[in-house]
Motif scaffolding. Structure first.
Motif, mmCIF file in Angstrom:
data_model
loop_
_atom_site.group_PDB
_atom_site.id
_atom_site.type_symbol
_atom_site.label_atom_id
_atom_site.label_comp_id
_atom_site.label_asym_id
_atom_site.label_seq_id
_atom_site.Cartn_x
_atom_site.Cartn_y
_atom_site.Cartn_z
ATOM 1 N N GLY A 78 11.642 -11.827 6.861
ATOM 2 C CA GLY A 78 11.944 -12.052 5.448
ATOM 3 C C GLY A 78 11.738 -10.793 4.624
ATOM 4 N N PRO A 79 11.834 -10.911 3.298
ATOM 5 C CA PRO A 79 11.717 -9.738 2.423
ATOM 6 C C PRO A 79 10.390 -8.999 2.546
ATOM 7 C CG PRO A 79 12.641 -11.601 1.225
ATOM 8 C CD PRO A 79 12.180 -12.123 2.541
ATOM 9 N N LEU A 80 9.306 -9.729 2.883
ATOM 10 C CA LEU A 80 7.993 -9.084 3.002
ATOM 11 C C LEU A 80 7.704 -8.584 4.414
ATOM 12 C CD1 LEU A 80 5.606 -11.323 0.841
ATOM 13 C CD2 LEU A 80 6.356 -8.987 0.371
ATOM 14 N N ALA A 81 8.552 -8.899 5.353
ATOM 15 C CA ALA A 81 8.307 -8.520 6.749
ATOM 16 C C ALA A 81 8.126 -7.012 6.873
ATOM 17 C CB ALA A 81 9.457 -8.978 7.628
ATOM 18 N N GLY A 82 7.052 -6.611 7.558
ATOM 19 C CA GLY A 82 6.782 -5.200 7.777
ATOM 20 C C GLY A 82 5.928 -4.548 6.720
ATOM 21 N N HIS A 83 5.805 -5.200 5.562
ATOM 22 C CA HIS A 83 4.940 -4.642 4.521
ATOM 23 C C HIS A 83 3.480 -4.947 4.846
ATOM 24 C CE1 HIS A 83 7.632 -3.004 1.558
ATOM 25 N NE2 HIS A 83 8.314 -4.123 1.431
ATOM 26 N N SER A 84 2.608 -3.992 4.590
ATOM 27 C CA SER A 84 1.176 -4.252 4.698
ATOM 28 C C SER A 84 0.650 -4.658 3.319
ATOM 29 C CB SER A 84 0.427 -3.015 5.198
ATOM 30 O OG SER A 84 0.402 -2.016 4.208
ATOM 31 N N VAL A 85 -0.366 -5.520 3.324
ATOM 32 C CA VAL A 85 -0.953 -5.976 2.062
ATOM 33 C C VAL A 85 -1.480 -4.776 1.270
ATOM 34 C CG1 VAL A 85 -2.813 -7.343 1.039
ATOM 35 C CG2 VAL A 85 -1.525 -8.243 2.993
ATOM 36 N N GLY A 86 -2.093 -3.849 1.975
ATOM 37 C CA GLY A 86 -2.664 -2.680 1.300
ATOM 38 C C GLY A 86 -1.630 -1.862 0.568
ATOM 39 N N ASN A 87 -0.473 -1.668 1.170
ATOM 40 C CA ASN A 87 0.579 -0.910 0.494
ATOM 41 C C ASN A 87 0.989 -1.591 -0.807
ATOM 42 O OD1 ASN A 87 0.514 0.851 2.621
ATOM 43 N ND2 ASN A 87 2.547 0.337 3.416
ATOM 44 N N LEU A 88 1.157 -2.910 -0.749
ATOM 45 C CA LEU A 88 1.553 -3.655 -1.944
ATOM 46 C C LEU A 88 0.465 -3.604 -3.013
ATOM 47 C CD1 LEU A 88 3.109 -6.798 -0.223
ATOM 48 C CD2 LEU A 88 4.309 -4.780 -1.088
ATOM 49 N N LEU A 89 -0.795 -3.714 -2.583
ATOM 50 C CA LEU A 89 -1.900 -3.690 -3.533
ATOM 51 C C LEU A 89 -2.022 -2.324 -4.198
ATOM 52 C CD1 LEU A 89 -4.284 -5.231 -4.736
ATOM 53 C CD2 LEU A 89 -5.657 -4.547 -2.771
ATOM 54 N N ILE A 90 -1.857 -1.273 -3.416
ATOM 55 C CA ILE A 90 -1.935 0.081 -3.981
ATOM 56 C C ILE A 90 -0.831 0.296 -5.008
ATOM 57 C CG2 ILE A 90 -1.618 2.520 -3.425
ATOM 58 C CD1 ILE A 90 -3.072 1.928 -0.750
ATOM 59 N N VAL A 91 0.398 -0.091 -4.674
ATOM 60 C CA VAL A 91 1.508 0.098 -5.611
ATOM 61 C C VAL A 91 1.294 -0.739 -6.870
ATOM 62 C CG1 VAL A 91 3.991 -0.226 -5.942
ATOM 63 C CG2 VAL A 91 3.141 0.765 -3.813
ATOM 64 N N ALA A 92 0.764 -1.954 -6.714
ATOM 65 C CA ALA A 92 0.489 -2.787 -7.887
ATOM 66 C C ALA A 92 -0.509 -2.105 -8.817
ATOM 67 C CB ALA A 92 -0.045 -4.149 -7.448
ATOM 68 N N LEU A 93 -1.559 -1.529 -8.268
ATOM 69 C CA LEU A 93 -2.550 -0.840 -9.095
ATOM 70 C C LEU A 93 -1.951 0.400 -9.747
ATOM 71 C CD1 LEU A 93 -5.726 -1.273 -6.907
ATOM 72 C CD2 LEU A 93 -5.480 -1.975 -9.294
ATOM 73 N N TRP A 94 -1.094 1.101 -9.037
ATOM 74 C CA TRP A 94 -0.438 2.266 -9.634
ATOM 75 C C TRP A 94 0.402 1.855 -10.839
ATOM 76 C CZ3 TRP A 94 1.486 4.868 -4.457
ATOM 77 C CH2 TRP A 94 0.403 5.532 -3.870
ATOM 78 N N GLN A 95 1.074 0.705 -10.723
ATOM 79 C CA GLN A 95 1.878 0.249 -11.852
ATOM 80 C C GLN A 95 1.007 -0.210 -13.014
ATOM 81 O OE1 GLN A 95 4.472 -2.757 -10.189
ATOM 82 N NE2 GLN A 95 5.930 -1.246 -9.403
ATOM 83 N N LEU A 96 -0.107 -0.838 -12.721
ATOM 84 C CA LEU A 96 -0.989 -1.324 -13.780
ATOM 85 C C LEU A 96 -1.750 -0.193 -14.465
ATOM 86 C CD1 LEU A 96 -2.481 -4.480 -12.025
ATOM 87 C CD2 LEU A 96 -0.986 -4.477 -14.038
ATOM 88 N N LEU A 97 -2.214 0.775 -13.691
ATOM 89 C CA LEU A 97 -3.057 1.841 -14.225
ATOM 90 C C LEU A 97 -2.285 3.098 -14.571
ATOM 91 C CD1 LEU A 97 -6.071 1.490 -11.750
ATOM 92 C CD2 LEU A 97 -5.852 0.529 -14.049
ATOM 93 N N ASP A 98 -1.075 3.219 -14.035
ATOM 94 C CA ASP A 98 -0.237 4.397 -14.274
ATOM 95 C C ASP A 98 -0.965 5.690 -13.918
ATOM 96 O OD1 ASP A 98 2.145 5.629 -14.975
ATOM 97 O OD2 ASP A 98 1.534 5.952 -17.060
ATOM 98 N N ASP A 99 -1.755 5.629 -12.827
ATOM 99 C CA ASP A 99 -2.525 6.798 -12.394
ATOM 100 C C ASP A 99 -2.794 6.657 -10.900
ATOM 101 O OD1 ASP A 99 -4.497 8.674 -11.738
ATOM 102 O OD2 ASP A 99 -5.403 8.593 -13.723
ATOM 103 N N PRO A 100 -2.106 7.440 -10.051
ATOM 104 C CA PRO A 100 -2.286 7.281 -8.593
ATOM 105 C C PRO A 100 -3.725 7.477 -8.141
ATOM 106 C CG PRO A 100 -0.348 8.617 -9.064
ATOM 107 C CD PRO A 100 -1.062 8.427 -10.364
ATOM 108 N N VAL A 101 -4.404 8.472 -8.696
ATOM 109 C CA VAL A 101 -5.775 8.747 -8.267
ATOM 110 C C VAL A 101 -6.695 7.611 -8.679
ATOM 111 C CG1 VAL A 101 -7.746 10.300 -8.558
ATOM 112 C CG2 VAL A 101 -5.444 11.246 -8.244
ATOM 113 N N ASP A 102 -6.529 7.097 -9.897
ATOM 114 C CA ASP A 102 -7.385 6.008 -10.372
ATOM 115 C C ASP A 102 -7.133 4.736 -9.566
ATOM 116 O OD1 ASP A 102 -9.443 5.259 -12.090
ATOM 117 O OD2 ASP A 102 -8.075 4.324 -13.508
ATOM 118 N N GLY A 103 -5.877 4.482 -9.208
ATOM 119 C CA GLY A 103 -5.573 3.319 -8.393
ATOM 120 C C GLY A 103 -6.254 3.385 -7.036
#
Length: 329
Positions: free
Chosen positions: A97-122
Motif C-alpha cells: 500500500g501507500p505506506l509500504a516500505g516507509h519506516s515510522v522513524g522517517n515519517l516522524l522525523i519529517v513530521a517534526l521538520w514540518q512542525l518545527l521548520d528546523d531540521p536540527v531541532d527536529g
C-alpha cells in the motif's frame, strides 16, 4: 575553541568525539563509540535518494531522513524505554500500500521538520524521545545529489552515474564523485562539532557515497583538515560488492587522500581478516602520519559486521594513545 586533550593530561570532562559517515557504517561506529564517551556527535551525509528516504525527499523536498534515523537509533538510551522507541523508529511498514516500505522513524522525523521548520531541532526532539547518548546532525541543511564518473568492467567509460543508489550499486569502477549542487554549504553546527572535538572518526561505511561525501563539502573538509582534534579512520571489513569492489584497504586510504590532500590522520583501525598486505596498508597509513592499529573488531562468525564491544575496545585504546600494532605474522 577548546584544545584537544593530549596523552597524559588529566581530563575534567568526557572525551568529545565527532563521527562522520552514513548508513550502517556510521551506525556501527556509533554503537561502539557510545561505550567510550558520553559526549558524542554524529555528522550524517544527506545524499540518499532511495527507498523511503528518496520518496519523502521527492514528495516534500526535505533532507533524506533514513541515515539520520539510523544514527539516532544507534544512540538510543540503553533502557526498555530507549529500546522500545528505537524499535518503533526502525519499524518498516509491510505490504504494497501507500505506506509500504516507509519506516515510522522517517515519517516522524519529517513530521517534526514540518512542525518545527528546523531540521536540527527536529532531530534533537527525536533524540530526547530516545534518551539518546549524543546528538545527530546533518552535514548540510539542504538535500544533496551524488554524481560519479564510472568506468565499465570492459574498460569503457567513464559514464556519468547520478544518484546515491545508482552509484552505490554500480557494477563499474567509480572514478570520481561530485555533489550537486557543487560546493554545498555545510551545516554550521556540524563544522563546529568537528572543530571542537578531541577526536574525529571517519568510517566505516560505503566509501564514496557515505564517507568521502563529507570531504566534498568545502567548509566541512576545511574543518577536518584544520581542526586541532586527532583523527581516526576505521576501515571496512570487506571491500563491498559494488562501488569499491576490488579495492584493497590501502587503496581506500588513497581515495581519501585524493579528495582531501591536506588531511592528516593519527590512527587507522583495521581488522586483520580484511587486510591482505599489512605492509602496504602500513605505508599508506604512514603517508597520512597515522599509526596502523590492527585489531579484531568483527564478529567471530565471519560476517562483515563490526562488533560494537570489540570496536569500542579498539577506539578506547586508540584514544588513550595505545597504538601498538598487534598484527601477527
Amino acid at each position: 575553541m577548546p584544545a584537544p586533550a593530549r596523552r597524559g593530561r588529566r581530563r575534567s570532562r568526557p572525551l568529545r568525539v565527532t563521527a562522520l559517515g552514513g548508513g550502517h557504517g556510521l551506525a556501527a561506529s556509533l554503537a561502539a563509540l557510545r561505550h567510550v564517551t558520553e559526549d558524542l556527535t554524529a555528522v550524517v551525509t544527506v545524499a540518499d535518494d532511495g527507498g523511503s528516504s528518496g520518496r519523502l525527499r521527492q514528495e516534500f523536498g526535505v533532507l533524506p531522513p533514513g541515515d539520520l534515523r539510523m544514527a539516532l537509533a544507534a544512540l538510543c538510551h540503553d533502557s526498555q524505554w530507549g529500546h522500545l522507541w528505537r524499535d518503533v523508529l526502525q519499524h518498516r511498514f509491510p505490504g504494497d500500500g501507500p505506506l509500504a516500505g516507509h519506516s515510522v522513524g522517517n515519517l516522524l522525523i519529517v513530521a517534526l521538520w514540518q512542525l518545527l521548520d528546523d531540521p536540527v531541532d527536529g532531530l534533537r526532539v527525536i533524540g530526547e524521545l530516545l534518551g539518546s547518548q549524543g546528538r545527530v546532525l546533518p552535514m548540510s541543511l539542504e538535500p544533496l545529489t551524488i554524481e560519479a564518473d564510472v568506468h565499465g568492467t570492459d574498460g569503457d567509460g567513464p559514464a556519468l552515474v547520478r544518484g546515491q543508489v545508482q552509484v552505490a550499486s554500480t557494477t563499474g569502477r567509480v572514478g570520481w564523485v561530485r555533489l550537486v549542487p557543487e560546493d554545498p554549504p555545510a551545516n554550521p553546527e556540524a563544522v563546529q562539532a568537528v572543530l571542537e572535538a578531541d577526536w574525529v572518526v571517519l568510517g566505516p561505511g560505503s566509501w564514496f557515497t557515505s564517507v568521502c561525501t563529507h570531504l566534498l563539502v568545502p567548509e566541512l573538509a576545511h574543518a577536518l583538515e584544520t581542526t586541532t582534534a586527532r583523527r581516526c579512520v576505521t576501515l571496512n571489513l570487506a571491500p563491498g560488492a559494488s562501488e569499491t569492489a576490488g579495492y584493497a584497504p590501502e587503496q581506500m586510504l588513497e581515495v581519501l587522500s585524493a579528495y582531501a590532500p591536506g588531511l592528516t590522520l593519527d590512527a587507522v583501525v583495521a581488522d586483520p581478516s580484511a587486510v591482505d598486505d599489512v605492509d602496504a596498508l602500513g605505508r599508506a597509513a604512514a603517508g597520512f602520519g597515522a599509526d596502523l592499529v590492527m585489531r579484531q573488531v568483527s564478529y567471530a562468525d565471519g560476517t562483515a559486521r563490526h562488533h560494537p564491544l570489540r570496536l569500542a575496545a579498539a577506539y578506547a585504546d586508540v584514544f588513550a594513545g595505545v597504538t601498538a600494532d598487534l598484527r601477527r605474522a
